[in-house]
Design an enzyme around this catalytic site. Structure first.
Site, PDB file in Angstrom:
ATOM      1  N   HIS A  89       0.977  -1.281   0.203  1.00  0.00           N
ATOM      2  CA  HIS A  89      -0.106  -0.061  -0.015  1.00  0.00           C
ATOM      3  C   HIS A  89       0.861   1.236  -0.025  1.00  0.00           C
ATOM      4  O   HIS A  89       1.864   1.289   0.866  1.00  0.00           O
ATOM      5  CB  HIS A  89      -0.910   0.227   1.154  1.00  0.00           C
ATOM      6  CG  HIS A  89      -2.089  -0.842   1.101  1.00  0.00           C
ATOM      7  ND1 HIS A  89      -2.947  -1.009   2.124  1.00  0.00           N
ATOM      8  CD2 HIS A  89      -2.157  -1.852   0.249  1.00  0.00           C
ATOM      9  CE1 HIS A  89      -3.759  -1.974   1.781  1.00  0.00           C
ATOM     10  NE2 HIS A  89      -3.484  -2.484   0.712  1.00  0.00           N
TER      11      HIS A  89
ATOM     12  N   TYR B 102      -9.025   4.785   8.337  1.00  0.00           N
ATOM     13  CA  TYR B 102      -8.886   5.327   9.688  1.00  0.00           C
ATOM     14  C   TYR B 102     -10.057   6.554   9.931  1.00  0.00           C
ATOM     15  O   TYR B 102      -9.765   7.501   9.304  1.00  0.00           O
ATOM     16  CB  TYR B 102      -7.527   5.919  10.315  1.00  0.00           C
ATOM     17  CG  TYR B 102      -6.742   5.009  10.274  1.00  0.00           C
ATOM     18  CD1 TYR B 102      -5.849   4.262   9.403  1.00  0.00           C
ATOM     19  CD2 TYR B 102      -6.361   4.334  11.679  1.00  0.00           C
ATOM     20  CE1 TYR B 102      -4.776   3.270   9.401  1.00  0.00           C
ATOM     21  CE2 TYR B 102      -5.318   3.225  11.768  1.00  0.00           C
ATOM     22  CZ  TYR B 102      -4.599   2.880  10.541  1.00  0.00           C
ATOM     23  OH  TYR B 102      -3.542   1.741  10.756  1.00  0.00           O
TER      24      TYR B 102
ATOM     25  N   PRO C  66      -3.296  -0.900  19.384  1.00  0.00           N
ATOM     26  CA  PRO C  66      -3.293  -1.356  17.866  1.00  0.00           C
ATOM     27  C   PRO C  66      -3.383  -0.227  16.797  1.00  0.00           C
ATOM     28  O   PRO C  66      -2.851  -0.602  15.900  1.00  0.00           O
ATOM     29  CB  PRO C  66      -4.572  -2.239  17.945  1.00  0.00           C
ATOM     30  CG  PRO C  66      -5.445  -1.917  19.050  1.00  0.00           C
ATOM     31  CD  PRO C  66      -4.744  -1.380  19.796  1.00  0.00           C
TER      32      PRO C  66
ATOM     33  N   LYS D 174       1.750  -1.214  15.329  1.00  0.00           N
ATOM     34  CA  LYS D 174       3.281  -1.157  15.483  1.00  0.00           C
ATOM     35  C   LYS D 174       3.606  -2.568  16.365  1.00  0.00           C
ATOM     36  O   LYS D 174       4.881  -2.598  16.393  1.00  0.00           O
ATOM     37  CB  LYS D 174       3.596   0.212  16.462  1.00  0.00           C
ATOM     38  CG  LYS D 174       3.390   1.450  15.591  1.00  0.00           C
ATOM     39  CD  LYS D 174       4.489   1.494  14.595  1.00  0.00           C
ATOM     40  CE  LYS D 174       4.464   2.381  13.585  1.00  0.00           C
ATOM     41  NZ  LYS D 174       5.001   2.247  12.270  1.00  0.00           N
TER      42      LYS D 174
ATOM     43  N   TYR E  57       4.463   5.932  10.368  1.00  0.00           N
ATOM     44  CA  TYR E  57       3.547   4.952   9.992  1.00  0.00           C
ATOM     45  C   TYR E  57       4.221   3.857   9.348  1.00  0.00           C
ATOM     46  O   TYR E  57       4.281   2.584   9.619  1.00  0.00           O
ATOM     47  CB  TYR E  57       2.298   5.408   9.411  1.00  0.00           C
ATOM     48  CG  TYR E  57       1.082   4.555   9.477  1.00  0.00           C
ATOM     49  CD1 TYR E  57       1.215   3.350   8.318  1.00  0.00           C
ATOM     50  CD2 TYR E  57      -0.017   4.392  10.101  1.00  0.00           C
ATOM     51  CE1 TYR E  57       0.324   2.222   8.265  1.00  0.00           C
ATOM     52  CE2 TYR E  57      -1.137   3.665   9.931  1.00  0.00           C
ATOM     53  CZ  TYR E  57      -0.823   2.213   9.076  1.00  0.00           C
ATOM     54  OH  TYR E  57      -1.651   1.509   8.934  1.00  0.00           O
TER      55      TYR E  57
END
Ligand code: APR
Ligand code: PHB
Length: 385
Positions: free
Chosen positions: A72, A195, A288, A292, A378
């Site tokens: 992604h 998200y 979560p 990570k 991220y």
């Protein structure tokens, strides 16, 4: 029985450590309380950072990942009725991969490098302050065993005995909400993860494969998953993820698993005491949000394997002495990032907090400085940064 490194726990941290040590010419034996099937079928996280993918590839564990995993470029953030894309490649030159922890675990088992003793009980650590530590346990046939080693690696998660063998300082944050997670036999309704901030609470649309979706809803602590019917789950996911917004649709499907996950941040320092070294969930837990946990476990054991190979093969203790400090730099970075993502996206009912969250979300979706900070964390910093 004698080995060089006694590894407690056959999750991704323990199995990968054993694999890396074998490549460096160091022997190990892994002790695990659960059965091989149980360990291989646990549903866990699903996102690998670029540096985790690079490491797995480098050590011969990347073939299936690269064939079946899904690379992604970034993520979507959804709030105030709008969807924004953050492109990590444009922002940082790095990507992330969707590939379940369950699959990583299967690849490690298939590699066959680790000598694992499954279904053991009563695991106890002894003489960890000497250079002849040992572990006692009862094997799957009921016989008492002793495993002598030069080093013990505690990879036994947050409930194992290794953590107790390290006198340490603890840092902890418990969050006032949990995640209701589902697995569903339906094609993902999105090409990349969404998200979502919503006044009803956070939601996340993730995935495991072209036919399996993984989705989450923020729920109050103590929620019984059985109190949420499948219809209610899909309806609430649709509301929070923005069904109908600019023609986007959330496609529901059969739910095959439903569970509630508590959210906690925890760090134990140092990560070493005498001849015991902690790695992965044994030393730290992250909520979560931001995925990570698995990546941190991979980074820990990469550093630890280098340290133990230098110590046990060349008699050079420098990396082993630096291990705790080196690992904790990344642990605290990820602890901050996952706390930050969590507090930016979960609603508390406080209107002041909500305005701050929206302001923060606007900043990370409109300022390249804000977006790059999120993307860099991220997609992940290089191991050992
Ligand atoms: N003796 C031996 N093994 C034990 C003991 C014990 N007393 N107690 C626990 N274990 C085993 C567990 O059964 C488990 O298989 O240790 C293993 C720890 O594995 P994980 O919990 O998967 O932790 P880790 O390998 O550090 O992986 C971290 O996994 O769960 C995610 O959020 C976590 O994604 C992160 C990653
Ligand atoms: C998951 O797919 O399980 C997942 C993905 C991203 C997260 C958390 C969990 O931030």
């Amino acid at each position: 029985m004698r080995t060089q490194v006694a590894i407690i726990g056959a999750g991704p941290a323990g199995l990968l450590l054993s694999h890396l040590l074998a490549r460096g010419g160091v022997e190990s034996v892994v002790l695990e309380t659960r059965s091989q099937d149980y360990v291989a079928s646990r549903i866990r996280a699903g996102i690998l950072e670029q540096s985790s993918v690079d490491l797995l590839t480098e050590v011969g564990l990347g073939d299936r990942l690269r064939a079946e995993g899904d690379e992604h470029r970034g993520i979507y953030l959804n709030f105030a009725g709008e969807r924004h894309h953050l492109d990590f490649v444009d922002l940082t030159g790095r990507t992330v991969w969707v590939y379940g922890q369950t699959e990583v675990q299967k690849d490690l088992v298939a590699a066959g490098t680790a000598d694992v003793r499954y279904e053991v009980t009563d695991v106890a650590l002894h003489d960890v302050e000497t250079d002849r530590p040992y572990v006692t346990y009862i094997d799957s046939a009921g016989a008492t065993q002793r495993l002598d080693a030069e080093v013990i690696a505690g990879c036994d998660g947050s409930f194992g005995p290794s953590r107790q063998a390290v006198p340490a300082e603890h840092f902890e944050r418990v969050y006032p909400y949990s995640w209701l997670g589902i697995l569903a036999d339906v094609a993902p309704s999105t090409d990349e993860l969404i998200y979502a901030w919503h006044q009803n609470g956070f939601a996340l649309h993730s995935m495991r494969s072209p036919t399996v979706s993984r989705l989450y809803l923020q729920v109050p602590n103590g929620t019984d998953p059985a109190s949420w019917s499948d219809e209610r789950i899909w309806e609430e996911l649709a509301t929070r993820l923005g069904h109908g917004q600019d023609g986007w649709k959330l496609n529901p499907g059969p739910i095959t698993d439903k569970s509630v996950l508590p959210m906690r941040s925890y760090v134990q320092t140092p990560m070493r005491h005498g001849r015991v070294f902690l790695a992965g969930d044994a030393a730290h837990i992250v909520p979560p949000t931001g995925a990570k946990g698995l990546n941190l476990a991979i980074a820990d054991v990469t550093l630890l394997s280098q340290a133990l190979v230098a110590m046990l093969r060349s008699g050079d203790p420098a990396l082993a002495d630096a291990y705790s400090d080196d690992a904790l730099r990344r642990v605290w970075r990820c602890t901050h990032f996952s706390w930050w993502m969590t507090t930016m996206l979960h609603t508390s009912g406080d209107p002041f907090d909500a305005q701050l969250q929206l302001s923060q979300l606007r900043w990370v979706t409109t300022s390249s400085a804000g977006a790059t900070g999120l993307a860099e964390n991220y997609a992940g910093l290089p191991i050992g940064f």
